[in-house]
Design a protein around this motif. Structure first.
Motif, PDB file in Angstrom:
ATOM      1  N   ARG A   1      19.179 -72.929  32.009  1.00 29.68           N
ATOM      2  CA  ARG A   1      17.796 -73.057  31.532  1.00 29.68           C
ATOM      3  C   ARG A   1      17.248 -71.696  31.119  1.00 29.68           C
ATOM      4  O   ARG A   1      16.570 -71.573  30.087  1.00 29.68           O
ATOM      5  CB  ARG A   1      16.927 -73.667  32.634  1.00 29.68           C
ATOM      6  CG  ARG A   1      15.479 -73.896  32.220  1.00 29.68           C
ATOM      7  CD  ARG A   1      14.730 -74.695  33.285  1.00 29.68           C
ATOM      8  NE  ARG A   1      13.342 -74.906  32.898  1.00 29.68           N
ATOM      9  CZ  ARG A   1      12.356 -74.049  33.150  1.00 29.68           C
ATOM     10  NH1 ARG A   1      12.610 -72.921  33.792  1.00 29.68           N
ATOM     11  NH2 ARG A   1      11.122 -74.318  32.764  1.00 29.68           N
ATOM     12  N   VAL A   2      17.539 -70.681  31.920  1.00 29.32           N
ATOM     13  CA  VAL A   2      17.073 -69.335  31.592  1.00 29.32           C
ATOM     14  C   VAL A   2      17.694 -68.866  30.282  1.00 29.32           C
ATOM     15  O   VAL A   2      17.012 -68.308  29.419  1.00 29.32           O
ATOM     16  CB  VAL A   2      17.408 -68.341  32.727  1.00 29.32           C
ATOM     17  CG1 VAL A   2      17.099 -66.912  32.302  1.00 29.32           C
ATOM     18  CG2 VAL A   2      16.609 -68.685  33.981  1.00 29.32           C
ATOM     19  N   ALA A   3      18.989 -69.081  30.127  1.00 26.92           N
ATOM     20  CA  ALA A   3      19.676 -68.661  28.903  1.00 26.92           C
ATOM     21  C   ALA A   3      19.107 -69.377  27.687  1.00 26.92           C
ATOM     22  O   ALA A   3      18.856 -68.750  26.651  1.00 26.92           O
ATOM     23  CB  ALA A   3      21.173 -68.921  29.029  1.00 26.92           C
ATOM     24  N   ASP A   4      18.891 -70.683  27.810  1.00 20.36           N
ATOM     25  CA  ASP A   4      18.348 -71.450  26.685  1.00 20.36           C
ATOM     26  C   ASP A   4      16.972 -70.917  26.278  1.00 20.36           C
ATOM     27  O   ASP A   4      16.679 -70.748  25.084  1.00 20.36           O
ATOM     28  CB  ASP A   4      18.232 -72.926  27.050  1.00 20.36           C
ATOM     29  CG  ASP A   4      19.587 -73.625  27.147  1.00 20.36           C
ATOM     30  OD1 ASP A   4      20.588 -73.056  26.664  1.00 20.36           O
ATOM     31  OD2 ASP A   4      19.627 -74.730  27.718  1.00 20.36           O
ATOM     32  N   ARG A   5      16.123 -70.662  27.262  1.00 21.75           N
ATOM     33  CA  ARG A   5      14.771 -70.199  26.965  1.00 21.75           C
ATOM     34  C   ARG A   5      14.784 -68.794  26.378  1.00 21.75           C
ATOM     35  O   ARG A   5      14.080 -68.501  25.395  1.00 21.75           O
ATOM     36  CB  ARG A   5      13.921 -70.235  28.240  1.00 21.75           C
ATOM     37  CG  ARG A   5      12.451 -69.870  28.034  1.00 21.75           C
ATOM     38  CD  ARG A   5      11.811 -70.827  27.057  1.00 21.75           C
ATOM     39  NE  ARG A   5      10.400 -70.522  26.875  1.00 21.75           N
ATOM     40  CZ  ARG A   5       9.727 -70.769  25.763  1.00 21.75           C
ATOM     41  NH1 ARG A   5      10.341 -71.343  24.738  1.00 21.75           N
ATOM     42  NH2 ARG A   5       8.450 -70.477  25.671  1.00 21.75           N
ATOM     43  N   ALA A   6      15.580 -67.913  26.975  1.00 22.09           N
ATOM     44  CA  ALA A   6      15.651 -66.529  26.485  1.00 22.09           C
ATOM     45  C   ALA A   6      16.166 -66.491  25.053  1.00 22.09           C
ATOM     46  O   ALA A   6      15.624 -65.774  24.200  1.00 22.09           O
ATOM     47  CB  ALA A   6      16.546 -65.693  27.398  1.00 22.09           C
ATOM     48  N   LEU A   7      17.187 -67.278  24.764  1.00 22.74           N
ATOM     49  CA  LEU A   7      17.764 -67.271  23.420  1.00 22.74           C
ATOM     50  C   LEU A   7      16.810 -67.883  22.400  1.00 22.74           C
ATOM     51  O   LEU A   7      16.754 -67.435  21.251  1.00 22.74           O
ATOM     52  CB  LEU A   7      19.102 -68.004  23.422  1.00 22.74           C
ATOM     53  CG  LEU A   7      20.239 -67.213  24.088  1.00 22.74           C
ATOM     54  CD1 LEU A   7      21.459 -68.094  24.309  1.00 22.74           C
ATOM     55  CD2 LEU A   7      20.600 -65.982  23.263  1.00 22.74           C
ATOM     56  N   ALA A   8      16.058 -68.893  22.807  1.00 23.97           N
ATOM     57  CA  ALA A   8      15.073 -69.473  21.897  1.00 23.97           C
ATOM     58  C   ALA A   8      14.030 -68.425  21.511  1.00 23.97           C
ATOM     59  O   ALA A   8      13.665 -68.288  20.337  1.00 23.97           O
ATOM     60  CB  ALA A   8      14.397 -70.680  22.551  1.00 23.97           C
ATOM     61  N   LEU A   9      13.559 -67.667  22.504  1.00 22.61           N
ATOM     62  CA  LEU A   9      12.582 -66.613  22.240  1.00 22.61           C
ATOM     63  C   LEU A   9      13.172 -65.522  21.345  1.00 22.61           C
ATOM     64  O   LEU A   9      12.522 -65.066  20.396  1.00 22.61           O
ATOM     65  CB  LEU A   9      12.106 -66.014  23.555  1.00 22.61           C
ATOM     66  CG  LEU A   9      11.221 -66.893  24.438  1.00 22.61           C
ATOM     67  CD1 LEU A   9      11.051 -66.264  25.811  1.00 22.61           C
ATOM     68  CD2 LEU A   9       9.861 -67.102  23.787  1.00 22.61           C
ATOM     69  N   LEU A  10      14.395 -65.123  21.642  1.00 27.72           N
ATOM     70  CA  LEU A  10      15.017 -64.041  20.877  1.00 27.72           C
ATOM     71  C   LEU A  10      15.316 -64.461  19.447  1.00 27.72           C
ATOM     72  O   LEU A  10      15.069 -63.690  18.512  1.00 27.72           O
ATOM     73  CB  LEU A  10      16.292 -63.577  21.578  1.00 27.72           C
ATOM     74  CG  LEU A  10      16.074 -62.821  22.895  1.00 27.72           C
ATOM     75  CD1 LEU A  10      17.397 -62.548  23.583  1.00 27.72           C
ATOM     76  CD2 LEU A  10      15.321 -61.521  22.656  1.00 27.72           C
ATOM     77  N   HIS A  11      15.822 -65.661  19.252  1.00 27.88           N
ATOM     78  CA  HIS A  11      16.110 -66.113  17.890  1.00 27.88           C
ATOM     79  C   HIS A  11      14.831 -66.188  17.064  1.00 27.88           C
ATOM     80  O   HIS A  11      14.813 -65.789  15.896  1.00 27.88           O
ATOM     81  CB  HIS A  11      16.811 -67.476  17.920  1.00 27.88           C
ATOM     82  CG  HIS A  11      18.281 -67.373  18.141  1.00 27.88           C
ATOM     83  ND1 HIS A  11      19.158 -66.910  17.189  1.00 27.88           N
ATOM     84  CD2 HIS A  11      19.041 -67.662  19.228  1.00 27.88           C
ATOM     85  CE1 HIS A  11      20.386 -66.926  17.664  1.00 27.88           C
ATOM     86  NE2 HIS A  11      20.347 -67.372  18.908  1.00 27.88           N
ATOM     87  N   HIS A  12      13.769 -66.679  17.686  1.00 28.09           N
ATOM     88  CA  HIS A  12      12.496 -66.750  16.976  1.00 28.09           C
ATOM     89  C   HIS A  12      12.011 -65.348  16.617  1.00 28.09           C
ATOM     90  O   HIS A  12      11.634 -65.087  15.466  1.00 28.09           O
ATOM     91  CB  HIS A  12      11.447 -67.456  17.845  1.00 28.09           C
ATOM     92  CG  HIS A  12      10.091 -67.505  17.200  1.00 28.09           C
ATOM     93  ND1 HIS A  12       9.782 -68.361  16.167  1.00 28.09           N
ATOM     94  CD2 HIS A  12       8.958 -66.781  17.447  1.00 28.09           C
ATOM     95  CE1 HIS A  12       8.528 -68.170  15.802  1.00 28.09           C
ATOM     96  NE2 HIS A  12       8.002 -67.221  16.558  1.00 28.09           N
ATOM     97  N   GLY A  13      12.052 -64.448  17.589  1.00 29.01           N
ATOM     98  CA  GLY A  13      11.578 -63.088  17.349  1.00 29.01           C
ATOM     99  C   GLY A  13      12.412 -62.332  16.341  1.00 29.01           C
ATOM    100  O   GLY A  13      11.876 -61.645  15.458  1.00 29.01           O
TER     101      GLY A  13
END
Length: 199
Positions: free
Chosen positions: A176-188
């Motif tokens: 869950r942490v990886a999914d959320r972190a990657l979603a934020l990073l890809h968007h940014g």
């Protein structure tokens, strides 16, 4: 000749050396670099202090060995994870998921403790060198995704990864942490590339 607990003397020595390094890592994580002494490490490993000197000439030499080995597991894991991946966004994903998987296993404890420890200057310099080398594939992926080699962007991504590691160390679900972190990073990172003025 002392009793050995392995098939050969060489294997026995390798086991003893590994036991001393693991004991030193435990002392380092729990008490800091100053507590990593031959007596403390030998006692933690269940070996006589004299045995310590058969493997390391000093506590500083043992710390140097920890510095080298602290990054070996992570380097090997990320190299394997990235071996057949060439697209930058996928490399970023694979690198970060591997890092967070290692964090869930506690593999980053020694490196984290070393980064925070009051080490001899040469050891501290080596820690920073190995840390920089380990994160080079991530920085390369960021550069490819954004079209610019921004040190600030790399630091911000690194901060997100560190925050994700901390969350995992405190019991959060790694996936869950990886999914959320990657979603934020890809968007940014996508926004960063879009907002960048044309050359």
């Amino acid at each position: 000749m002392p009793k050995i607990s392995a098939a050969t003397v060489a294997e026995h020595r390798a086991q003893q050396r590994a036991a001393l390094i693991q004991a030193a890592v435990d002392v380092l994580v729990e008490q800091g670099a100053a507590a990593v002494t031959p007596a403390a490490v030998g006692a933690r490993a269940g070996l006589a202090r004299s045995s310590f000197y058969q493997y390391f000439p000093s506590a500083a030499a043992l710390l140097a060995a920890i510095v080298e080995e602290a990054f070996t597991t992570a380097d090997t894991a990320t190299t394997q994870a990235l071996a057949d991946i060439h697209e930058p966004a996928q490399r970023l994903d694979a690198f970060i998921r591997t890092e967070l998987h290692l964090a869930a296993q506690g593999a980053h404890r020694p490196a984290k403790a070393l980064m925070q420890a009051d080490l001899p200057p040469e050891c501290l310099a080596r820690v920073h060198e190995l840390h920089h080398r380990h994160y080079a594939p991530l920085q390369a992926a960021i550069t490819a995704m954004t079209g610019e080699a921004s040190e600030l962007t790399g630091q911000l991504v690194g901060g997100t990864v560190q925050a994700a590691m901390t969350a995992i160390e405190h019991g959060a679900d790694p996936t869950r942490v990886a999914d959320r972190a990657l979603a934020l990073l890809h968007h940014g990172l996508t926004e960063s590339a879009t907002d960048r003025p044309p050359a």
